[in-house]
Design an enzyme around this catalytic site. Sequence first.
Site, PDB file in Angstrom:
ATOM      1  N   LYS A  49       0.848  -1.203   0.000  1.00 38.05           N
ATOM      2  CA  LYS A  49       0.000   0.000   0.000  1.00 38.05           C
ATOM      3  C   LYS A  49       0.878   1.246   0.000  1.00 38.05           C
ATOM      4  O   LYS A  49       0.645   2.188  -0.748  1.00 38.05           O
ATOM      5  CB  LYS A  49      -0.909   0.004   1.246  1.00 38.05           C
ATOM      6  N   GLN A  93      -4.463  -1.266   9.796  1.00 38.43           N
ATOM      7  CA  GLN A  93      -4.437  -2.593   9.167  1.00 38.43           C
ATOM      8  C   GLN A  93      -5.066  -3.635  10.088  1.00 38.43           C
ATOM      9  O   GLN A  93      -4.713  -3.733  11.264  1.00 38.43           O
ATOM     10  CB  GLN A  93      -2.975  -2.968   8.831  1.00 38.43           C
ATOM     11  N   ASP A 116     -10.707   3.266   4.386  1.00 35.12           N
ATOM     12  CA  ASP A 116     -11.150   1.871   4.243  1.00 35.12           C
ATOM     13  C   ASP A 116     -12.677   1.800   4.120  1.00 35.12           C
ATOM     14  O   ASP A 116     -13.222   0.765   3.729  1.00 35.12           O
ATOM     15  CB  ASP A 116     -10.710   1.057   5.479  1.00 35.12           C
TER      16      ASP A 116
END
Length: 279
Positions: A49, A93, A116
């Site tokens: 990422k 994460q 997200d």
Amino acid sequence: MTNIIDGKAFAAKLRAEIAEEIKRDGLKPGLTVILVGDDPASHVYVANKDKAANEVGINAKTIKLPADTPEADLLGKIAELNNDSAVHGILVQLPLPKHIDENAVINAIFPDKDVDGFHVINAGRAATGQDALVPCTPLGCSLMLKDVLGDLSGLNAVVIGRSNIVGKPMANLLLKENCTVTIAHSRTKNLAEVCAQADILVAAVGRPKMVKANWVKDGAVVIDVGINRQDDGKLCGDVDFAEVAPKCKAITPVPGGVGPMTIACLLKNTVTACRRIAN
Ligand code: NDP
């Protein structure tokens, strides 16, 4: 002839468009990823990422915290980033170590920085048809579907799976595109017959090669979100690609279909967040 949707090429094109947009409009998007603990797979995802974001011109940083970080310290770090005007996207994460409440952490992120798209405010906005930051995987699926089919209006869509990160947001996106949407799950009766009604079939289950040829209508578009490791070590999707592909108008392979689009959509969400916060 079946169109095999090339997710890698599609994602590369999207990343190039994002890089161009950032340069053209002089944007300075910032993304901070927080990684707690030492799960090897998470370290690989986060490094990917970070690299992809910096390559398109997003100022990406990763904060690595030890596995025994108290929940309060993680929440404190998120509060700092919420107040940092150079940070437009915050991503924690998952999975988190067991002593930390994932929902508390996700909901501590300022919703307009929740790239997200997991915060309840974003889920609620999406469910009520308002502008929301949408989870990256279903967003990628939706972009590929629109590319293949153009207008999705009136099409029958079946989504197998009802998780908060894939199935439910996918169904909301399809509803927004005026599809007639069915969400199937482990309690659905006559699953094969339900799926065989679909013009668009999205499989997000986590069961190798579950979707067989007789589940799929001739000319359907099939999106396979599943990532499953087979006994021989190779990856496969939730769809039995070899037998289903010949029946489809278009289908995503695994690997090389939905997967590459997920990170590209994280970059897209970061730019969206940057523009919204700036306005
Ligand atoms: P979850 O385990 O959270 O959800 C799976 C869903 O499938 C549940 O709703 C479950 O139903 C349903 N299900 C399970 N078994 C059956 C069955 N036999 N028949 C019908 N439905 C069933 O998974 P996720 O949504 O997180 O992920 C799904 C898959 O997508 C996984 O393989 C995952 O690795 C992959 N994935 C891929 C990504 C990518 O970037 N390509 C990103 C995210 C996920 P119920 O609710 O009733 O239990």
